[in-house]
Design an enzyme around this catalytic site. Structure first.
Site, PDB file in Angstrom:
ATOM      1  N   ARG A 178       2.398  -9.558  -5.099  1.00 42.55           N
ATOM      2  CA  ARG A 178       2.322 -10.736  -4.242  1.00 42.55           C
ATOM      3  C   ARG A 178       1.165 -11.615  -4.690  1.00 42.55           C
ATOM      4  O   ARG A 178       0.192 -11.141  -5.268  1.00 42.55           O
ATOM      5  CB  ARG A 178       2.103 -10.327  -2.780  1.00 42.55           C
ATOM      6  CG  ARG A 178       3.337  -9.808  -2.075  1.00 42.55           C
ATOM      7  CD  ARG A 178       3.067  -9.500  -0.614  1.00 42.55           C
ATOM      8  NE  ARG A 178       2.123  -8.424  -0.461  1.00 42.55           N
ATOM      9  CZ  ARG A 178       0.842  -8.566  -0.182  1.00 42.55           C
ATOM     10  NH1 ARG A 178       0.319  -9.782   0.027  1.00 42.55           N
ATOM     11  NH2 ARG A 178       0.047  -7.529  -0.076  1.00 42.55           N
ATOM     12  N   TYR A 184       9.409 -11.297  -8.064  1.00 44.09           N
ATOM     13  CA  TYR A 184       8.821 -10.004  -7.730  1.00 44.09           C
ATOM     14  C   TYR A 184       8.760  -9.748  -6.221  1.00 44.09           C
ATOM     15  O   TYR A 184       8.188 -10.540  -5.461  1.00 44.09           O
ATOM     16  CB  TYR A 184       7.408  -9.863  -8.308  1.00 44.09           C
ATOM     17  CG  TYR A 184       6.920  -8.450  -8.154  1.00 44.09           C
ATOM     18  CD1 TYR A 184       7.244  -7.486  -9.095  1.00 44.09           C
ATOM     19  CD2 TYR A 184       6.212  -8.060  -7.026  1.00 44.09           C
ATOM     20  CE1 TYR A 184       6.867  -6.164  -8.918  1.00 44.09           C
ATOM     21  CE2 TYR A 184       5.821  -6.742  -6.850  1.00 44.09           C
ATOM     22  CZ  TYR A 184       6.153  -5.804  -7.795  1.00 44.09           C
ATOM     23  OH  TYR A 184       5.781  -4.492  -7.624  1.00 44.09           O
ATOM     24  N   LYS A 205       8.511  -9.694   3.659  1.00 46.42           N
ATOM     25  CA  LYS A 205       7.259 -10.262   4.150  1.00 46.42           C
ATOM     26  C   LYS A 205       7.444 -11.675   4.703  1.00 46.42           C
ATOM     27  O   LYS A 205       6.815 -12.046   5.694  1.00 46.42           O
ATOM     28  CB  LYS A 205       6.205 -10.262   3.038  1.00 46.42           C
ATOM     29  CG  LYS A 205       5.932  -8.881   2.466  1.00 46.42           C
ATOM     30  CD  LYS A 205       5.430  -7.921   3.524  1.00 46.42           C
ATOM     31  CE  LYS A 205       5.582  -6.490   3.107  1.00 46.42           C
ATOM     32  NZ  LYS A 205       4.413  -5.659   3.137  1.00 46.42           N
ATOM     33  N   HIS A 219       2.966  -5.281  10.406  1.00 49.33           N
ATOM     34  CA  HIS A 219       3.001  -4.572   9.114  1.00 49.33           C
ATOM     35  C   HIS A 219       2.771  -3.083   9.390  1.00 49.33           C
ATOM     36  O   HIS A 219       1.712  -2.545   9.090  1.00 49.33           O
ATOM     37  CB  HIS A 219       1.905  -5.151   8.218  1.00 49.33           C
ATOM     38  CG  HIS A 219       1.978  -4.736   6.781  1.00 49.33           C
ATOM     39  ND1 HIS A 219       0.902  -4.839   5.928  1.00 49.33           N
ATOM     40  CD2 HIS A 219       3.000  -4.250   6.036  1.00 49.33           C
ATOM     41  CE1 HIS A 219       1.258  -4.414   4.719  1.00 49.33           C
ATOM     42  NE2 HIS A 219       2.513  -4.054   4.758  1.00 49.33           N
ATOM     43  N   SER A 249      -1.554  -3.175   2.597  1.00 51.32           N
ATOM     44  CA  SER A 249      -0.682  -2.890   1.461  1.00 51.32           C
ATOM     45  C   SER A 249      -1.281  -1.815   0.577  1.00 51.32           C
ATOM     46  O   SER A 249      -2.473  -1.843   0.261  1.00 51.32           O
ATOM     47  CB  SER A 249      -0.468  -4.153   0.640  1.00 51.32           C
ATOM     48  OG  SER A 249       0.116  -5.135   1.460  1.00 51.32           O
ATOM     49  N   CYS A 283      -1.917   1.248   1.221  1.00 48.71           N
ATOM     50  CA  CYS A 283      -2.914   2.091   1.889  1.00 48.71           C
ATOM     51  C   CYS A 283      -2.278   3.268   2.623  1.00 48.71           C
ATOM     52  O   CYS A 283      -2.903   3.872   3.495  1.00 48.71           O
ATOM     53  CB  CYS A 283      -3.770   1.262   2.838  1.00 48.71           C
ATOM     54  SG  CYS A 283      -4.881   0.154   1.956  1.00 48.71           S
ATOM     55  N   ASP A 317       7.337   0.132   6.630  1.00 41.73           N
ATOM     56  CA  ASP A 317       6.540  -1.058   6.279  1.00 41.73           C
ATOM     57  C   ASP A 317       6.454  -2.094   7.401  1.00 41.73           C
ATOM     58  O   ASP A 317       5.442  -2.756   7.525  1.00 41.73           O
ATOM     59  CB  ASP A 317       7.121  -1.716   5.022  1.00 41.73           C
ATOM     60  CG  ASP A 317       6.139  -2.669   4.339  1.00 41.73           C
ATOM     61  OD1 ASP A 317       4.994  -2.260   4.076  1.00 41.73           O
ATOM     62  OD2 ASP A 317       6.513  -3.836   4.084  1.00 41.73           O
ATOM     63  N   ARG A 359       7.158  -0.204  -8.415  1.00 36.59           N
ATOM     64  CA  ARG A 359       7.807   0.093  -7.134  1.00 36.59           C
ATOM     65  C   ARG A 359       9.173   0.736  -7.316  1.00 36.59           C
ATOM     66  O   ARG A 359       9.823   0.554  -8.341  1.00 36.59           O
ATOM     67  CB  ARG A 359       8.005  -1.218  -6.352  1.00 36.59           C
ATOM     68  CG  ARG A 359       6.709  -1.944  -6.023  1.00 36.59           C
ATOM     69  CD  ARG A 359       6.275  -1.694  -4.611  1.00 36.59           C
ATOM     70  NE  ARG A 359       4.902  -2.154  -4.352  1.00 36.59           N
ATOM     71  CZ  ARG A 359       4.331  -2.046  -3.162  1.00 36.59           C
ATOM     72  NH1 ARG A 359       4.996  -1.538  -2.142  1.00 36.59           N
ATOM     73  NH2 ARG A 359       3.087  -2.437  -2.983  1.00 36.59           N
TER      74      ARG A 359
HETATM   75  P1  GTP Z   1       2.843  -1.090   0.694  1.00 38.73           P
HETATM   76  O1  GTP Z   1       4.235  -0.733   0.319  1.00 38.73           O
HETATM   77  O2  GTP Z   1       2.146  -1.887  -0.344  1.00 38.73           O
HETATM   78  O3  GTP Z   1       2.764  -1.757   2.033  1.00 38.73           O
HETATM   79  O4  GTP Z   1       1.987   0.294   0.692  1.00 38.73           O
HETATM   80  P2  GTP Z   1       1.920   1.543   1.695  1.00 38.73           P
HETATM   81  O5  GTP Z   1       0.988   1.235   2.804  1.00 38.73           O
HETATM   82  O6  GTP Z   1       3.284   1.991   2.043  1.00 38.73           O
HETATM   83  O7  GTP Z   1       1.189   2.659   0.798  1.00 38.73           O
HETATM   84  P3  GTP Z   1       1.754   3.988   0.114  1.00 38.73           P
HETATM   85  O8  GTP Z   1       2.169   5.015   1.112  1.00 38.73           O
HETATM   86  O9  GTP Z   1       2.765   3.608  -0.895  1.00 38.73           O
HETATM   87  O10 GTP Z   1       0.441   4.549  -0.618  1.00 38.73           O
HETATM   88  C1  GTP Z   1      -0.284   3.779  -1.522  1.00 38.73           C
HETATM   89  C2  GTP Z   1      -1.200   4.629  -2.327  1.00 38.73           C
HETATM   90  O11 GTP Z   1      -2.088   5.369  -1.485  1.00 38.73           O
HETATM   91  C3  GTP Z   1      -0.475   5.636  -3.209  1.00 38.73           C
HETATM   92  O12 GTP Z   1      -1.078   5.664  -4.475  1.00 38.73           O
HETATM   93  C4  GTP Z   1      -0.686   6.939  -2.484  1.00 38.73           C
HETATM   94  O13 GTP Z   1      -0.680   8.025  -3.356  1.00 38.73           O
HETATM   95  C5  GTP Z   1      -2.035   6.745  -1.797  1.00 38.73           C
HETATM   96  N1  GTP Z   1      -2.116   7.531  -0.553  1.00 38.73           N
HETATM   97  C6  GTP Z   1      -1.219   7.553   0.461  1.00 38.73           C
HETATM   98  N2  GTP Z   1      -1.574   8.417   1.436  1.00 38.73           N
HETATM   99  C7  GTP Z   1      -2.745   8.955   1.042  1.00 38.73           C
HETATM  100  C8  GTP Z   1      -3.630   9.931   1.627  1.00 38.73           C
HETATM  101  O14 GTP Z   1      -3.404  10.475   2.711  1.00 38.73           O
HETATM  102  N3  GTP Z   1      -4.756  10.226   0.930  1.00 38.73           N
HETATM  103  C9  GTP Z   1      -5.029   9.637  -0.277  1.00 38.73           C
HETATM  104  N4  GTP Z   1      -6.159   9.975  -0.896  1.00 38.73           N
HETATM  105  N5  GTP Z   1      -4.217   8.740  -0.866  1.00 38.73           N
HETATM  106  C10 GTP Z   1      -3.094   8.399  -0.217  1.00 38.73           C
HETATM  107  C1  SPV Z   2       3.068  -4.998   0.460  1.00 36.95           C
HETATM  108  O1  SPV Z   2       2.424  -5.561  -0.430  1.00 36.95           O
HETATM  109  O2  SPV Z   2       2.597  -4.825   1.605  1.00 36.95           O
HETATM  110  C2  SPV Z   2       4.409  -4.470   0.172  1.00 36.95           C
HETATM  111  C3  SPV Z   2       5.017  -4.757  -1.128  1.00 36.95           C
HETATM  112  O3  SPV Z   2       5.007  -3.848   1.030  1.00 36.95           O
HETATM  113  S1  SPV Z   2       5.696  -6.351  -1.214  1.00 36.95           S
HETATM  114  O4  SPV Z   2       7.092  -6.265  -0.787  1.00 36.95           O
HETATM  115  O5  SPV Z   2       5.635  -6.782  -2.620  1.00 36.95           O
HETATM  116  O6  SPV Z   2       4.976  -7.250  -0.356  1.00 36.95           O
HETATM  117 MN    MN Z   3       3.720  -3.487   2.857  1.00 40.72          MN
END
Ligand code: GTP
Ligand code: SPV
Ligand code: MN
Length: 594
Positions: A81, A209, A218, A238, A260, A262, A287, A379
């Protein structure tokens, strides 16, 4: 779609006058060679996939190992983004507020019309009707995305309920989100993600993308959605949504906002550790949550999406087995590495690094390469129905009643593992002052602490001060407010290592939260809020983690918290004209408690 019935192959499939008029107007602007009206059928998917493969837009993966899976490589200048190119276009700049980029609608329309004029010459214009939300839900919205990207069509088909269901819900109403997407030459200087909330319209140009172009996600579900939510009395957030089932079959529904990259997808798909035999976590969404007060005084949430657009790196059988199972079939991968046997790989995968493969750019990669094989924001795009732990309630038009709202951030310091806000207003302050370290999900520096209120900084479609006021107002519409918590999986010790093991072990935090909501767990009062009492946090079966480790992960440092308040003051000063006074009082109370 069959050869004997050519009319169904992309022919117009709606009689809605507003849709016909708008598509006609866009066709006259973009001048495509042909207009293809998507119907959402399997045959259509097969034909579009075949075309995408023939044109090199999708690379088929090993179909025995991963049936229906494909790889897409985006332009290397277009991998995340772009917040600096994202605009909220309202007549009054105050309506967009100080945290959004603003341009007057008239000016933005003029600029983008020029860019889109004739932009689809020699190309196909796809008309993608879709629903955000289960059919028949009072919260569900209709969108139509016009795009010249076959990758967008195939991804939207996964991420939203695409096809006839949208026209069925719309009938003859003109009330749908108008989304126009033109790839142009995919150049950062001609990249705009423009929202026109007053018109329920979106124009996205110059990108191909994820969050920039899958307009239901989003753009509609959060930026336009938050605007509509304020107008109509609901919240677009979110947030993931999960159902936590106890060994006796009691289900508690929890929503959680993390910025994002996290941890939302990981938390939403959590698999409890062995010590939690009989506990189950069901995924409603990973999400986005749309939440509305229900007739019974509780807050009900739906997941408007139909798929997961998840971060690939770090996903493994160890960290997230349900995601690994979800991406076994019918998945589009973007910017991951391609192994010689036609499979995918990324940093943090279960498999050891391949001796040789193609990196996300398509260049030869070996474990000695300096660059990463997969882009950090690579992704997977997988249908929700692939998830073995998809909550049955995901399909329920009424949604699920939310007992807890969790705010969480990526913080290497300051923030304890978990604490509970004293009440809703305090919880709104906790969410409003949330800071998090930036990630690869948006272009720009990574690891920099910034305030990201409620994980909505990049996604709130109106004035952030008004948004906080809306949260406070929602409280008056519910008699059983969800309890509000803050978590941090990412705190580090002096050795730079995470203080908390995370992933499946997060079940321990989740259980305390669920117990608190049900009045089963004790807590101690601290300046921040309630924290787990000595016997209420289950450490059983943990290797190398004891009460001392927990105390470290939970520790409160007043110096760090002074800085935290100073940091949040920056945002409060920026928003001062529109900031609800309740939040100023909460700040005073917090400082007084130190
Ligand atoms: P978006 O799709 O961007 O909104 O991201 P998201 O909030 O769904 O995050 P996601 O679950 O994909 O995790 C993002 C990153 O954080 C990855 O590299 C995970 O491995 C890492 N991660 C997730 N949960 C944990 C956790 O409990 N501990 C640690 N250390 N890392 C974590
Ligand atoms: C985020 O960035 O919070 C996502 C991925 O979930 S995107 O769809 O690219 O915004
Ligand atoms: Mn997201």
């Amino acid at each position: 779609m069959t050869a004997s019935n050519p009319l169904s192959a992309g022919a117009c499939n709606t009689a809605n006058h507003a849709v016909l008029a708008w598509v006609d107007e866009m066709a006259h602007l973009c001048l495509p060679e042909r207009v293809y009206w998507c119907a959402g059928s399997e045959a259509e998917k097969a034909a579009l996939t075949q075309e995408a493969v023939a044109r090199g837009i999708l690379i088929p993966l090993n179909q025995e190992k991963r049936p229906g899976c494909y790889l897409h490589r985006s332009n290397p200048n277009d991998v995340a983004r772009v917040e600096q190119c994202t605009f909220i276009c309202t007549t009054n700049p105050e309506d967009a507020g100080p945290t959004n980029n603003w341009m007057a609608p008239r000016e933005m329309y003029a600029k983008l019309r020029e860019l889109c004029r004739g932009a689809m010459r020699g190309r196909t214009m796809y008309v993608v009707p879709y629903l955000m939300g289960p059919p028949g839900s009072p919260l569900t919205k209709v969108g139509i995305e016009i795009t010249d990207s076959i990758y967008v069509v195939l991804s939207m088909r996964i991420m939203a309920r695409m096809g006839q269901a949208a026209y069925d819900q719309l009938r003859d109403s003109p009330n749908f989100n108008r989304g126009l997407h033109c790839m142009l030459d995919v150049h950062p200087e001609r990249r705009y993600i423009a929202h026109f909330p007053e018109d329920n319209a979106i124009i996205s140009v110059g990108s191909n993308y994820g969050g920039n172009v899958l307009l239901g996600k989003k753009c509609l579900a959060l930026r336009i959605g938050s605007w509509l939510g304020r107008k109509e009395g609901w919240l677009a957030e979110h947030m993931l949504i999960m159902g936590v089932e106890s060994p006796v079959g009691e289900k508690t529904y929890v929503a959680a906002a993390f910025p994002s990259s996290c941890g939302k997808t990981n938390f939403a798909m959590l698999v409890p550790p062995p010590a939690f035999a009989g506990w189950k976590v069901w995924t409603v969404g990973d999400d986005i949550a749309w939440m509305k007060p229900g007739a019974d005084g509780r807050l009900y949430a739906i997941n408007p999406e139909a798929g997961y657009f998840g971060v690939a790196p770090g996903t493994s059988m160890k960290s997230n087995p349900n995601a690994m199972r979800s991406i076994q079939r019918d998945t589009i991968f973007t910017n991951v590495a391609l192994t010689p046997d036609g499979d995918v790989w990324w940093e943090g995968h279960d498999d050891a690094p391949p001796k040789e493969c193609l990196d996300w750019r398509g260049q030869k990669w070996t474990p000695d390469s300096k660059e990463k094989a997969a882009h950090p924001n690579s992704r997977f795009c997988a249908p929700a129905v692939n998830n073995p732990m998809l909550a049955p309630e995901y399909h329920d038009p009424q949604g699920v009643p939310i007992s807890a709202i969790i705010f969480g951030a990526r913080r290497s310091t300051t923030m304890p593992l978990v604490y509970q806000a004293f009440n809703w207003t305090h919880g709104v302050h906790v969410g409003a002052t949330m800071g998090s370290e930036t990630t690869a999900a948006a272009t720009g520096a990574v690891g920099q602490l910034r305030l990201d209120p409620m994980a909505m900084l990049p996604f709130c479609g109106y004035n952030m001060g008004e948004y906080f006021r809306h949260w406070l107002r929602i409280r008056k519409l519910i008699t059983h407010p969800p309890r509000i918590f803050h978590v941090n999986w990412f705190r580090k010790g002096d050795d730079g290592k995470f203080l908390w093991p995370g992933f499946g072990e997060n079940m321990r935090v989740l259980k305390w939260i669920v117990d608190r909501c049900r009045g089963h767990a004790d807590a101690e009062e601290t300046p921040l809020g309630w924290v787990p009492g000595p016997r209420s946090f289950d450490l059983s079966g943990m290797d190398n983690f004891n009460a001392d480790n927990l105390a470290k992960a939970q520790s409160f440092n007043v110096e760090e918290w002074r800085n935290e308040v100073i940091k949040s003051d920056e945002l409060f000063l920026k928003l001062y004209a529109d900031l609800p006074k309740e939040l100023i009082f909460q700040r005073e109370l917090l400082v007084a408690r130190f």
